[in-house]
Scaffold this active site. Structure first.
Site: not given
Ligand code: BG6
Ligand code: MG
Length: 216
Positions: A8, A10, A46, A117, A170
């Site tokens: 993963d 973040d 996630g 994204k 996580d």
């Molecule tokens: C995940 C995060 O990795 O990505 C989420 O844990 C987040 O909290 C999701 O909403 C989408 O991320 P992004 O950058 O496309 O807004």
């Molecule tokens: Mg994560």
């Protein structure tokens, strides 16, 4: 037999989960929601941007059309991307570079499986972009974790059967997604106490032993 590790992004590879929280909290305040907490934020871990927005909107009685929701999600993303401007490899979590080097020197494939994204941008800014055999992210998928789609696409891109992949996560949604995809699930950080995970570790440092345990 373990042939690939899917990370993963973040909260596993990088510290960006804190920046997501700050941007959502800011948006919540703009909507007049004062009590947006870390507990609320844990439910955004996630899941996709739109699913994360719903966690914020649950805290207000105001109703929004689909179009308004898209505008709100875009607003949060603009704030988030702005906060990524100064991101560099110091945001990479402890042990990540060494662990990836260990895996690659052991002939184990590496991939990213993230809902975000912004994954390509973040990997680029943190010097992680050339460390993976494949990247699967929110730009590739239709369904959000806990659906296994993002991990199955990662496995497909590296040409390894799901049963030979380990996912490191996580988030509870991510652990569920890994198991639904027929993969081993390793919980780290915030997901450490998730009982659905095959194994929990406090840090990537303990993962060398874990990979050996899975029977390389
Ligand atoms: C995940 C995060 O990795 O990505 C989420 O844990 C987040 O909290 C999701 O909403 C989408 O991320 P992004 O950058 O496309 O807004
Ligand atoms: Mg994560």
């Amino acid at each position: 037999m373990i042939k690939a590790v899917i990370f993963d992004l973040d909260g596993v590879l990088v510290t960006t989960d804190e920046l997501h929280f700050a941007a959502w909290k800011h948006l919540a305040e703009e909507l007049g929601i004062s009590g947006f907490t870390k507990t609320d934020n844990a439910r955004q871990r996630g899941v996709s941007r739109m699913a994360s927005l719903e966690v914020v909107l649950e805290k207000t009685d105001r109703k929004f059309s689909d179009e308004e929701k898209l505008t709100l999600a875009e607003k949060k993303n603009d704030m988030y991307v702005k906060s990524l401007e100064s991101l560099d490899k110091s945001a990479v979590l402890d042990g990540v570079f060494d662990f990836i080097a260990y895996l690659r020197s052991s002939g184990i494939k590496t991939a990213v499986g993230s809902a975000s994204k912004n994954t390509p941008l973040i990997l680029e800014k943190t010097d992680l972009a050339d460390k993976f055999d494949a990247v699967s992210c929110g730009l590739d998928t239709q369904k959000s974790k806990p659906d296994p789609e993002v991990f199955l696409i990662a496995a497909q891109k590296i040409g390894i059967a799901p049963s030979e992949c380990v996912v490191i996560e996580d988030s509870d949604a991510g652990i569920e997604a890994a198991k639904a995809g027929g993969m081993y699930a390793v919980a780290v950080g915030e997901a450490e106490n998730n009982s659905k995970a095959d194994i929990s570790v406090s840090s990537l440092g303990s993962l060398y032993r874990t990979i050996e345990m899975f029977g390389r």
